[in-house]
Design an enzyme around this catalytic site. Sequence first.
Site, PDB file in Angstrom:
ATOM      1  N   LYS A  59       7.144 -13.223   9.233  1.00  0.00           N
ATOM      2  CA  LYS A  59       6.366 -13.267   7.987  1.00  0.00           C
ATOM      3  C   LYS A  59       6.148 -14.724   7.579  1.00  0.00           C
ATOM      4  O   LYS A  59       7.086 -15.522   7.574  1.00  0.00           O
ATOM      5  CB  LYS A  59       7.085 -12.490   6.883  1.00  0.00           C
ATOM      6  N   HIS A  91      12.310  -9.680   4.776  1.00  0.00           N
ATOM      7  CA  HIS A  91      11.300  -9.283   5.768  1.00  0.00           C
ATOM      8  C   HIS A  91      11.640  -9.867   7.137  1.00  0.00           C
ATOM      9  O   HIS A  91      12.420 -10.813   7.240  1.00  0.00           O
ATOM     10  CB  HIS A  91       9.908  -9.779   5.344  1.00  0.00           C
ATOM     11  N   MET A 106       0.822  -1.225   0.000  1.00  0.00           N
ATOM     12  CA  MET A 106       0.000   0.000   0.000  1.00  0.00           C
ATOM     13  C   MET A 106       0.848   1.264   0.000  1.00  0.00           C
ATOM     14  O   MET A 106       0.312   2.350   0.129  1.00  0.00           O
ATOM     15  CB  MET A 106      -0.889   0.013   1.254  1.00  0.00           C
TER      16      MET A 106
END
Length: 270
Positions: A161, A157, A127
């Site tokens: 995750k 990451h 996003m």
Amino acid sequence: MGDMRLAVVGAAGRMGRTLIRLIAGSAGVRLAAAVERADAAEIGTDAGVLAGLGGLGVTVSDNPAVAFAGADAMIDFTTPAATVAFAAAAAEAGIVHIIGTTGLSPDDEAAIAGAARRIPIVKSGNMSLGVNLLAGLVRQAARALDDRFDIEIVEMHHRYKVDAPSGTALLLGREAAAGRGIDLDTRSVRARDGETGPRRPGDIGFAALRGGSVVGEHAVLFAGEGEVVSLSHQALDRAIFGRGAIRAALWARGRAPGLYSMADVLNLPA
Ligand code: NAD
């Protein structure tokens, strides 16, 4: 129009808590509901306290139907199974659904597309403004550089995750494939181990690193004879994803039903 009323699902998660803090500090929106799994320890807690703020007067609930009745939109960074159920619930309630969840299967995607016939849904594996800008640059580079340049996508990451490659790596892979005019599903190499043989020209390779508290790092390499072009992005704070999700909710308010991307929200060229 009054403040947009937002429901945060997965309220106790890393993104959920970030969203509660951001909504409390943003103009034009307010927290209307916070939802967690029925067996979550946080049910009954004040959402503000959960997010490290003072009390906001919104209690974390396990009842989506009640929560969505008082909301204009739901922001969802949870799990694929939960997101598919929430898409149906959002369609039932007639509210906007913002989906940040990654690791969705083709069946999950189809179910979400079905719900998007009834409500506006904005879905993106990332996003942030920076990554969506990067996606356009990757497409452009892939179009300009032919398959004498090998494309490799490297991501890192945090240790918690659960899916790999990341939704963002796949988003960048799709842009590279679109620039090249090839199909990512048949041309991607997700792992290499042992006697792999030489690299097939035109494939798009992925490598996933996991560790520590890294919020998200992505690099797309175009490796040619004697030179490498590298396009990259570093997320330093997960607030960038939350701010993008809130912006997406405000953008989607009053829009026709459909499945939209962050490129639509940010008005970036396709
Ligand atoms: P997390 O595990 O910290 O949080 C997920 C939360 O969802 C948990 O609190 C869990 O209890 C809750 N949950 C699961 N099932 C639920 C249900 N049925 N009802 C209500 N709540 C439920 O994970 P996170 O780091 O916050 O990430 C969540 C998702 O968002 C992952 O898929 C991640 O990859 C994705 N993500 C996307 C972006 C983006 O920009 N698109 C950015 C960051 C993370």
